[in-house]
Design a protein around this motif. Structure first.
Motif, PDB file in Angstrom:
ATOM      1  N   GLU A  48       0.836  -1.348  -0.069  1.00 39.18           N
ATOM      2  CA  GLU A  48       0.183  -0.012  -0.295  1.00 39.18           C
ATOM      3  C   GLU A  48       0.934   1.221  -0.121  1.00 39.18           C
ATOM      4  O   GLU A  48       2.077   1.368   0.426  1.00 39.18           O
ATOM      5  N   ASN A  49       0.265   2.327  -0.598  1.00 42.20           N
ATOM      6  CA  ASN A  49       1.007   3.468  -0.538  1.00 42.20           C
ATOM      7  C   ASN A  49       0.686   4.176   0.910  1.00 42.20           C
ATOM      8  O   ASN A  49      -0.323   4.097   1.193  1.00 42.20           O
ATOM      9  N   PRO A  50       1.616   5.005   1.427  1.00 40.24           N
ATOM     10  CA  PRO A  50       1.361   5.650   2.743  1.00 40.24           C
ATOM     11  C   PRO A  50       0.326   6.866   2.335  1.00 40.24           C
ATOM     12  O   PRO A  50       0.209   7.518   1.258  1.00 40.24           O
ATOM     13  N   PRO A  51      -0.427   7.129   3.403  1.00 36.90           N
ATOM     14  CA  PRO A  51      -1.327   8.290   3.216  1.00 36.90           C
ATOM     15  C   PRO A  51      -0.564   9.536   3.196  1.00 36.90           C
ATOM     16  O   PRO A  51       0.221   9.803   4.023  1.00 36.90           O
ATOM     17  N   SER A  52      -1.386  10.670   2.654  1.00 35.53           N
ATOM     18  CA  SER A  52      -1.049  11.980   3.037  1.00 35.53           C
ATOM     19  C   SER A  52      -2.057  12.606   4.044  1.00 35.53           C
ATOM     20  O   SER A  52      -3.029  12.071   4.150  1.00 35.53           O
ATOM     21  N   VAL A  53      -1.556  13.331   4.995  1.00 37.94           N
ATOM     22  CA  VAL A  53      -2.555  13.913   5.948  1.00 37.94           C
ATOM     23  C   VAL A  53      -2.493  15.539   5.842  1.00 37.94           C
ATOM     24  O   VAL A  53      -1.585  16.066   5.760  1.00 37.94           O
ATOM     25  N   GLU A  54      -3.517  16.162   5.878  1.00 34.86           N
ATOM     26  CA  GLU A  54      -3.807  17.469   6.039  1.00 34.86           C
ATOM     27  C   GLU A  54      -4.538  18.007   6.957  1.00 34.86           C
ATOM     28  O   GLU A  54      -5.720  17.617   7.491  1.00 34.86           O
ATOM     29  N   VAL A  55      -3.767  18.982   7.762  1.00 34.76           N
ATOM     30  CA  VAL A  55      -4.401  19.690   9.028  1.00 34.76           C
ATOM     31  C   VAL A  55      -4.735  20.938   8.651  1.00 34.76           C
ATOM     32  O   VAL A  55      -3.985  21.845   8.188  1.00 34.76           O
ATOM     33  N   THR A  56      -6.074  21.637   8.803  1.00 34.76           N
ATOM     34  CA  THR A  56      -6.437  22.747   8.439  1.00 34.76           C
ATOM     35  C   THR A  56      -7.153  23.437   9.574  1.00 34.76           C
ATOM     36  O   THR A  56      -7.966  22.906  10.293  1.00 34.76           O
ATOM     37  N   SER A  57      -6.441  24.765   9.965  1.00 26.32           N
ATOM     38  CA  SER A  57      -7.105  25.495  11.024  1.00 26.32           C
ATOM     39  C   SER A  57      -7.213  24.667  12.454  1.00 26.32           C
ATOM     40  O   SER A  57      -8.194  25.041  13.263  1.00 26.32           O
ATOM     41  N   LEU A  58      -6.171  23.951  12.830  1.00 25.57           N
ATOM     42  CA  LEU A  58      -6.400  22.970  14.060  1.00 25.57           C
ATOM     43  C   LEU A  58      -6.162  24.027  15.085  1.00 25.57           C
ATOM     44  O   LEU A  58      -5.114  24.709  15.222  1.00 25.57           O
ATOM     45  N   SER A  59      -6.992  23.886  16.374  1.00 26.36           N
ATOM     46  CA  SER A  59      -6.779  24.787  17.512  1.00 26.36           C
ATOM     47  C   SER A  59      -7.025  24.043  18.530  1.00 26.36           C
ATOM     48  O   SER A  59      -7.975  22.937  18.584  1.00 26.36           O
ATOM     49  N   LYS A  60      -6.148  24.190  19.655  1.00 27.19           N
ATOM     50  CA  LYS A  60      -6.345  23.564  20.836  1.00 27.19           C
ATOM     51  C   LYS A  60      -5.981  24.274  22.172  1.00 27.19           C
ATOM     52  O   LYS A  60      -4.915  25.206  21.965  1.00 27.19           O
ATOM     53  N   ARG A  61      -6.796  24.379  23.202  1.00 23.06           N
ATOM     54  CA  ARG A  61      -6.715  25.373  24.374  1.00 23.06           C
ATOM     55  C   ARG A  61      -6.558  24.408  25.470  1.00 23.06           C
ATOM     56  O   ARG A  61      -7.387  23.424  25.673  1.00 23.06           O
ATOM     57  N   PHE A  62      -5.695  24.758  26.384  1.00 26.76           N
ATOM     58  CA  PHE A  62      -5.613  24.346  27.571  1.00 26.76           C
ATOM     59  C   PHE A  62      -6.000  25.426  28.762  1.00 26.76           C
ATOM     60  O   PHE A  62      -4.894  25.965  29.312  1.00 26.76           O
ATOM     61  N   GLY A  63      -7.290  25.363  29.150  1.00 26.90           N
ATOM     62  CA  GLY A  63      -7.667  26.584  29.862  1.00 26.90           C
ATOM     63  C   GLY A  63      -7.344  27.771  29.365  1.00 26.90           C
ATOM     64  O   GLY A  63      -7.828  28.103  28.190  1.00 26.90           O
ATOM     65  N   SER A  64      -6.508  28.791  29.902  1.00 31.43           N
ATOM     66  CA  SER A  64      -6.333  30.125  29.386  1.00 31.43           C
ATOM     67  C   SER A  64      -5.116  30.108  28.212  1.00 31.43           C
ATOM     68  O   SER A  64      -4.856  31.151  27.782  1.00 31.43           O
TER      69      SER A  64
END
Length: 90
Positions: free
Chosen positions: A4-20
């Motif tokens: 199998e060919n390895p996949p490509s991965v695209e991340v778009t506008s990912l946000s993560k907050r820990f409290g403040s």
């Protein structure tokens, strides 16, 4: 021998907050299949948080993850499919 060919991965506008603390603020990046990638940055830049969101250790607050142009639900990203993710780094 892997066929199998390895996949490509695209991340778009990912946000993560820990409290403040805003650990990821609208991060976008594309990891092409069969390419070597590096995440570089200062301490606290969000490198580990991004990887942990991709692997399902953390759930991102907003954004989109697509594997081979198929959008993956942020709630569905879990540690379980990790057996398949080493293909990303082949």
């Amino acid at each position: 021998m892997r066929t199998e060919n390895p996949p490509s991965v695209e991340v778009t506008s990912l946000s993560k907050r820990f409290g403040s603390v805003q650990a990821l603020d609208s991060v976008s990046v594309r990891f092409e299949a069969s390419r070597l990638h590096a995440l570089l940055g200062e301490n606290g830049a969000g490198k580990s948080t991004l990887v942990k969101c991709l692997l399902g250790y953390y759930q991102a607050d907003a954004g989109r993850i697509a594997v081979d142009d198929r959008v993956v639900s942020l709630a569905a990203v879990t540690i379980a499919p990790l057996c398949c993710w080493p293909l990303l780094f082949a």
